[in-house]
Scaffold this active site. Structure first.
Site, PDB file in Angstrom:
ATOM      1  N   GLN A 129       0.811  -1.221   0.000  1.00 38.68           N
ATOM      2  CA  GLN A 129       0.000   0.000   0.000  1.00 38.68           C
ATOM      3  C   GLN A 129       0.837   1.261   0.000  1.00 38.68           C
ATOM      4  OE1 GLN A 129      -1.482  -1.152   4.056  1.00 38.68           O
ATOM      5  NE2 GLN A 129      -1.321   1.058   4.476  1.00 38.68           N
ATOM      6  N   CYS A 135      -5.022   0.474   3.877  1.00 39.45           N
ATOM      7  CA  CYS A 135      -5.048  -0.938   4.249  1.00 39.45           C
ATOM      8  C   CYS A 135      -6.447  -1.530   4.135  1.00 39.45           C
ATOM      9  CB  CYS A 135      -4.515  -1.109   5.658  1.00 39.45           C
ATOM     10  SG  CYS A 135      -5.314  -0.050   6.892  1.00 39.45           S
ATOM     11  N   HIS A 265      -5.941  -1.081  11.583  1.00 36.67           N
ATOM     12  CA  HIS A 265      -5.346  -1.685  10.388  1.00 36.67           C
ATOM     13  C   HIS A 265      -6.229  -2.809   9.869  1.00 36.67           C
ATOM     14  CE1 HIS A 265      -2.133  -2.380   7.588  1.00 36.67           C
ATOM     15  NE2 HIS A 265      -1.813  -3.574   8.068  1.00 36.67           N
TER      16      HIS A 265
END
Length: 315
Positions: A129, A135, A265
């Protein structure tokens, strides 16, 4: 000197060599780093020295279950790492599903082991990424790519994370500033998604260029918020999960348990066994164990809060 002695010496030399971090100059070359001025370069050098010292100290602790190493984040402070790479934002309306019936009747942590990375074509390659908090888009796309193969046996082009980054703001996402896997699934359900080839990743919150695509999903399923429910659900497919990755930056190998419990995340759960959750990350193959991390799962541990917000797309 006999062959056994030579072998022991060789192994010691290899172990020492493997534990030595590259010099700062070699690290910059390997990472392709160039700074605007000497002041910035010296600042990064100090951070690198501080972080490598911490890595050496950690790896010298024989009680630790995981090892740390130098990677693309070694010249960043923890605050910089978190700000640039952890972009999953828990919506105020995010659903937490009730435990599945199966999970309620499980009385001991002895899950059936599965590793989807060993099944041909189910899990796509690890992606990167970059310095964008996308993410959530990578976790959603990875799950959709796995579902596509399992449902249709279709291989080929990967789907476009950039489309989700640039085009799904009306569904509650904020590009490189964060988003949520459920919001991404809702976007793909409504308008579809195109391929990485047709909409390449730039790692920036740019204006939408391709809003929609030929591949759609019918919705998504939220997994019950227990580790038993997650261990059962992953037997059927890889699952996008939300975790606390605040302390993940130096991870290299082994079983990780040094976690907090926030949600920041998005990643793909690709396996479980009696001791570990196997996670496919989106920081490239140079991070962790070829782009993966193993979280402690013994006794049904909810390491890094991995068990609370699992979901997967429906055909």
């Amino acid at each position: 000197m006999n062959k056994t002695s030579l072998l022991i010496i060789s192994l010691i030399v290899l172990a020492v060599a493997d534990s030595v971090e590259p010099t700062y100059e070699d690290y910059k070359k390997a990472q392709g780093l160039k700074y605007l001025n000497d002041a910035e370069d010296q600042y990064r050098h100090r951070i690198y020295d501080t972080n490598t010292a911490k890595i050496r100290s950690h790896n010298a602790d024989n009680t630790s279950t995981h090892k740390e190493g130098v990677n693309q984040f070694t010249c960043l402070t923890k605050a910089e790492f978190v700000a640039a790479n952890l972009g999953t934002r828990l919506p105020t309306t995010a659903a937490v599903a009730a435990p599945a019936v199966e999970s309620i009747i499980v009385t001991a942590w002895a899950p059936t082991a599965i590793d989807w990375t060993t099944k041909a074509n189910v899990v796509t390659a690890v992606k990167n990424q970059g310095g964008c908090g996308s993410c959530w888009a990578f976790a959603a796309v990875a799950a959709i790519e796995s579902m596509r193969f399992q449902a249709y046996r279709t291989t080929g082009s990967d789907f476009s994370e950039q489309q989700l980054v640039s085009c799904s703001s009306s569904f509650g996402n904020s590009g490189c500033n964060g988003g949520w896997m459920g919001n991404a699934y809702n976007y793909v359900k409504a308008v579809g998604i195109t391929t990485e080839t047709l909409y390449p990743y730039t790692g920036q919150s740019t204006a939408c260029k391709v809003n929609g695509g030929s591949f759609k999903i019918s919705g998504f399923t939220t997994v019950g918020a227990t580790c038993d429910a997650l261990a059962i659900a992953v037997l059927g497919r890889p699952i996008s999960v939300a975790v606390d990755a605040t302390n993940w930056s130096p991870y290299k190998s082994g079983i990780f348990s040094n976690c907090k419990t926030s949600i920041n995340h998005g990643v793909l759960l690709v396996g479980v066994n009696a001791t570990t959750w196997r996670i496919k990350n989106s920081w490239g193959t140079g991070w962790g164990s070829f782009g993966h991390i193993y979280l402690a799962a013994s006794n049904g541990n909810n390491t890094c809060n991995v068990c609370k917000y699992g979901s997967y797309p429906n055909k």
